[in-house]
Each structure stands twice: as C-alpha cells, then as structure tokens.
Write an enzyme that holds these catalytic residues in place. Structure first.
Site, PDB file in Angstrom:
ATOM      1  NE  ARG A 163      -3.326  -2.782   0.208  1.00  0.00           N
ATOM      2  CZ  ARG A 163      -2.858  -3.895  -0.357  1.00  0.00           C
ATOM      3  NH1 ARG A 163      -1.771  -3.870  -1.094  1.00  0.00           N
ATOM      4  NH2 ARG A 163      -3.488  -5.043  -0.195  1.00  0.00           N
ATOM      5  CB  SER A 240     -10.873   0.113   4.418  1.00  0.00           C
ATOM      6  OG  SER A 240     -11.452  -1.108   4.029  1.00  0.00           O
ATOM      7  CD  GLU A 336      -7.307   2.127   2.643  1.00  0.00           C
ATOM      8  OE1 GLU A 336      -7.643   1.741   1.511  1.00  0.00           O
ATOM      9  OE2 GLU A 336      -7.332   1.380   3.637  1.00  0.00           O
TER      10      GLU A 336
END
Length: 367
Positions: A163, A240, A336
């Site tokens: 990520r 998320s 996020e």
C-alpha cells in the site's frame, strides 16, 4: 463563481468549490491541459479519477482540478502465453479485471471489485486476496511536473511496497497517464487467501480458471459489503477508513490470542485487522459517530456520510475512532483516505495524508 463542487467528483459527496475543472476524456486532451495549467502559473493540478478514496475539504480547491476519464485497453502479444496490456489511466480498474477474465489473462483477477481507476491503483499498490498491482505492473507512462515532460517509469522505479509507492512519498510530482501490465494466458494465480478458497470450494494453492476466481472475488466482496454501490444506502463512502496497522511480534501474539486476525504483508511486516480493533473498542456496524456520519450497516471499517455530514466532521470522526482505539489497545490507526483541497490547521484534526496532484480514488481493502 465556480460551477463545480468537489462533492460532485467524490464518492463521499463532500467538498467545496473547485475553481477550475478540466476533464481529460481522450489522451490527446492532455497536452491542452498542461498548456492551460501552465498559463495559470500553477505548479501542478489536483488530479482525480473516481474520487473514491478521498476526503475533499469543505473549503474546496483554489486551483485546477483534472478529472482523468480516459478509457481504453491495448493488448500486445509478447510470447505465446504472455501479453502486455496498456491501459489508459481513467479506465475503471474493475472493468479491466472483467476484460482480463474474458480474455483468460491471469495476474489481476483478485483485484476485481476494487473501485477507482487503473491510473490510481499503482499509487497505493492496490491489492486484495493475496494479489497486488506490483505483481504484474511492467511500467507507467507519467507526466513529470517537475521536469515538464512525459516519462516512462519501469515498475522497479515506482518503489511499490505494501500500500505504498514513490507517488505517495512525493505527491504532486507525477500524474499517471497509462499503465502497462504483463499478464499470462493461463489459469489464475495460486489461491493464497483462505476465504477466497472457501468461496471457490477449493484449497489453498489451487489454480482455478481466471473467470471463476474473478466471479468468486466479486461474490465475496459483495457478501462482506466491499462493493461500492453508487445507488445503495452506503453509497457515500470512501471504503476502508484505516489501514491494517503494523504490529510487533509480541503485539501480534497478544492480539491473536484475543481473536484478532493478524497477517504478514508482502513486505514481511506483521499487521493486525483494523476492523477487529474498532469492534474490540466498542464500535459496530451502523454505529453513529457524529451527525451525518456512521459506520456502514455492512462493516465497521467503512464510514458512510448522510445528510448533515461535512468533510471536517468526517475528519474529526476519524480522529475520534483512532484515539479511542489507541486508548483501548495502544495501537495507532493510520487513515487510508487522502485529504484533498484546502485544509486549515484547525479543521484538519486527523493526520490525513494530503496531496495536490494524484489519482486519489483507489480502495485498498486489505483482504
């Protein structure tokens, strides 16, 4: 007066006015956009794809917003079983995975259902179900705002990690224009994620047909509330809201004993389930965090916006959630979604990553 609001360009449907908006529908539009931005003496624009992983500020954005809406897939055979697939940055990632499944091309089947554009996916090395963009990315064509020219970045130059990428560490320098993947005409990659194996009715390590894996991923995502339905009750969301946090071996042992799912990511880092930590702290699906903001009815890790919500309130909700989890567990959660637009020090109460130019629409549902 600005005629476009950031709220209309993001899935949360929050955000104030955009001073200038340029939509790039075909690759040839890009040169005109660069010329226009240069005439306005801007260093770089704010670039959006589908806006599905951003929190746009209530104050809006004072410069140019580029909406990347280019579409198209070009396939070039490399060998009998391998194909290089070049995709325009604005092409929906889930459309690309559907095309690959129809062509029996393996390598991105587990990315099915991740909302956002293909150009966004490398920014955060989007991935799920044991697969990620870095597995098949060959190179990117980008516009380098610092150098003022188009460049080709091989995958290794993108510094893709779990990520993460060089685009996150240096936001605003590059805009992705195309992405090229190296796909294989074969069965799907070996199944490594147990819930996916259960969905398929098979075992870890097997290689079902690509189309079967793609369908199973979509079915599993639907069951877990991970598909973005633009017309459903949870449409106003950014996926998320926290990354699965890194933990030490001691923390992982303690959390596992309490029932928290833990895993080792592709970089070898132990991580704990952010969703479990939220629920362990007392939050549940449907929980009201603030006026107009609550946990999704389907999953705690997704926050949904409703009437009365503001971007500032959404950021403050993330601050509250993160603080309560840290008090209860000693583990800090990292948001996020990316903050875009103009944020004042008093409004930006959560340590959101901010950016001025990138495709901020990838969901990184760590499956």
């Amino acid at each position: 007066m600005p005629s476009t609001w950031l709220a209309s360009l993001t899935t949360l449907r929050l955000g104030g006015p955009a001073e200038h908006v340029l939509t790039i529908s075909i690759p040839a539009d890009w040169a005109d956009a660069v010329r226009t931005i240069g005439q306005r003496h801007e260093q770089a624009p704010l670039v959006l794809g589908h806006g599905s992983n951003v929190i746009a500020s209530d104050a809006g954005h004072p410069g140019t917003v580029v909406v990347m809406n280019t579409r198209g897939i070009t396939a070039t055979r490399v060998h009998d079983t391998t194909v290089d697939v070049t995709v325009q940055a604005g092409h929906p990632l889930t459309d690309l995975t559907a095309w690959a499944a129809a062509e029996h091309l393996a390598g991105i089947e587990c990315l099915a259902g991740i909302p956002g554009t293909t150009g966004a996916a490398p920014v955060q090395n989007a991935g799920a179900y044991g697969q990620q963009i870095s597995d098949t990315l060959d190179h990117l064509t980008v516009w380098d705002w610092e150098m003022g020219r188009m460049r080709t970045l091989p995958a290794e130059a993108c510094r893709l990690r779990h990520r993460d990428s060089r685009f996150k560490s240096n936001p605003g320098r590059w805009t992705v224009l195309t992405a090229t993947f190296h796909l294989t005409r074969s069965s799907a990659a070996p199944v490594t994620y147990q819930p996916l194996a259960d969905e398929l009715g098979t075992s870890i390590g097997t290689r079902p047909p690509v189309a079967e894996v793609t369908a199973a991923v979509l079915a599993n995502r639907h069951r877990r509330g991970l598909l973005l339905d633009p017309h459903g009750p949870t449409a106003r969301q950014a996926g998320s809201v926290f990354l699965n946090p890194p933990v030490t071996a001691t923390q992982a042992t303690r959390l596992s004993a309490a029932g928290c799912p833990t895993h080792t990511d592709s970089d070898g880092q132990l991580r704990a389930s952010a969703g479990w930590l939220l629920e362990h702290t007392g939050y549940r699906p449907g929980y009201k965090i603030a006026d107009g903001i609550r946990c999704s009815e389907r999953r705690t890790l997704t926050l949904t916006a409703h009437d009365g919500a503001t971007a500032t309130g959404f950021a403050q909700a993330l601050t509250e959630l993160s603080a309560q989890v840290e008090i209860a567990t000693g583990i800090a959660l990292q948001p996020e979604p990316v903050a875009v637009g103009t944020w004042t020090p008093t409004a930006e109460t959560v340590p959101l990553q901010t950016t001025v130019s990138r495709h901020d629409d990838e969901h990184q549902h760590s499956a």
